[in-house]
Design a protein around this motif. Sequence first.
Motif, PDB file in Angstrom:
ATOM      1  N   LEU A  46     -39.383  11.902  35.627  1.00 13.50           N
ATOM      2  CA  LEU A  46     -39.185  12.494  34.225  1.00 13.50           C
ATOM      3  C   LEU A  46     -40.511  13.356  34.101  1.00 13.50           C
ATOM      4  O   LEU A  46     -41.003  14.367  32.790  1.00 13.50           O
ATOM      5  CB  LEU A  46     -39.838  11.375  32.726  1.00 13.50           C
ATOM      6  N   TYR A  52     -34.398  12.557  31.574  1.00 12.59           N
ATOM      7  CA  TYR A  52     -34.208  11.088  31.194  1.00 12.59           C
ATOM      8  C   TYR A  52     -33.990   9.987  32.048  1.00 12.59           C
ATOM      9  O   TYR A  52     -33.228  10.503  33.048  1.00 12.59           O
ATOM     10  CB  TYR A  52     -33.671  11.101  30.016  1.00 12.59           C
ATOM     11  N   ASN A  54     -31.241   6.250  31.872  1.00 12.13           N
ATOM     12  CA  ASN A  54     -30.587   5.698  30.913  1.00 12.13           C
ATOM     13  C   ASN A  54     -30.998   4.189  31.489  1.00 12.13           C
ATOM     14  O   ASN A  54     -30.371   4.282  32.659  1.00 12.13           O
ATOM     15  CB  ASN A  54     -29.135   5.588  30.705  1.00 12.13           C
ATOM     16  N   LEU A  63     -32.720   4.869  25.837  1.00 14.58           N
ATOM     17  CA  LEU A  63     -32.879   6.509  27.349  1.00 14.58           C
ATOM     18  C   LEU A  63     -34.573   6.938  26.786  1.00 14.58           C
ATOM     19  O   LEU A  63     -35.137   6.649  25.918  1.00 14.58           O
ATOM     20  CB  LEU A  63     -32.404   7.520  26.644  1.00 14.58           C
ATOM     21  N   MET A  65     -36.602   9.427  27.852  1.00 15.75           N
ATOM     22  CA  MET A  65     -37.005  11.105  28.015  1.00 15.75           C
ATOM     23  C   MET A  65     -38.300  11.967  27.960  1.00 15.75           C
ATOM     24  O   MET A  65     -38.978  11.511  26.559  1.00 15.75           O
ATOM     25  CB  MET A  65     -35.870  11.480  27.010  1.00 15.75           C
ATOM     26  N   THR A 108     -34.663  17.402  22.473  1.00 14.25           N
ATOM     27  CA  THR A 108     -35.372  16.822  23.605  1.00 14.25           C
ATOM     28  C   THR A 108     -36.120  15.650  22.895  1.00 14.25           C
ATOM     29  O   THR A 108     -36.616  14.744  23.649  1.00 14.25           O
ATOM     30  CB  THR A 108     -35.368  17.144  24.535  1.00 14.25           C
TER      31      THR A 108
END
Length: 427
Positions: A46, A52, A54, A63, A65, A108
């Motif tokens: 990241l 991200y 998952n 998720l 992120m 985001t």
Amino acid sequence: MPEAIARLFNGANIDKRVYTDPLLFEQEQERIFAKAWHYVGHVSQLGEAGRYVNVEVQGQPILVMRGGDGTIRAFFNRCPHRGALLTRHPCGQAEQLVCSYHAWSFDTCGQLRGLPMSAGYEGTPVQVGDARWGLAGVPRLDEYAGFLFVNLDAQAPALLDWLGPNAGNLMNMQERSPSGLIEPFGGVFRMTQRNNWKVYLENLHDGAHALPTHQSSILSARQTSASTQDPWSQLQADIVSANGQPPRKMAALSVNCFERGHSEMFGFRESRPDTPEQREYEAALRDFHGAEKAQDILRTDRHIALFYPNLSITPNWMQLRVIVPLSVERTRVDIYSFRLIGASDAINRRTIAFANAVNSPTSLIRADDLENFERIEAGLKAQAPQYVSAHREYSKETQPLGASHAMSERYVRNQFHAWRTYMEHVQ
């Protein structure tokens, strides 16, 4: 109920129902796994805004992120409009998340930023920027040594408290890098096994099983080691044949039992060969950390550190395994390898060689263990006896915590003390 749970584990007797009863399995999901910390990724995945991963944790789509503000967050992967998943990709990068159903869009940081046909929502609470209609956050997200964890229980203990003394083994993985940076590489092995999740955990520090179980792979590895001229075949053969340690040597391997069912077993494979590549790597490590700390890092030799109930690592071979119970007699194990950023390709190739020899679906070691796991599942269907035994070294034990060795079953009893504590605690 607590009394009924207590009867399932008493001293060193383990009722076979803890491995076979579907109702107990469902209770384990609610009382153990729903309250544990779960590994979900590494900060190196990241690095930029919008990156991200998952994942699924306890059936929950999640998720993780990095937002435009630099903060890493964990959201439930679900549009708050009609419930659709926002993405099916296992990882990626996005400037925004757009629902495929009605095109609601989110930034985001998880805030609702786009609302098609917004006029239709006049006079309702659904408005762009209203936090109630942003992505729902997972109750807990935390990081240690670059490893990211989530917890579905807002009242769970802090991550560092949960990791306990075993936390140092995670830190050791990071510190082995001559740049202080590591990252997952080489993909992931995912294997579904026909066994209860506890059967897998109980095998991780079991020095007594190595010779009886792995005879065929040890013999094959020794034959390969004696005949091959290829250094990488030699390395993998030596990794496999190391299971041929005599019982007295296994009994000399320390196993430390910690609170919450965690434990660690010291290593028995050669991980510091006298090669130019290793000498170069160790010199770089000394340059980065200083001679004394580098020596401490390299001396830390752990075969496996177990974080009960769902994670194990092998720091000196840069391996991480996530244990995912699927049903009372099905378990998935996900195995990740980590690259030492700044180390040579040859050093990192050793990590992949270990993964292939020990953790891959084609591993001879894995085949041996899976055969036993399936025999256990089949055998436990027998009407009698009702209990299985974890009595080895029991007469010398005054409590489950503390120092032990790889020929003792103390770590199994420690796991079940933790199991019973979790299972007896009903909110």
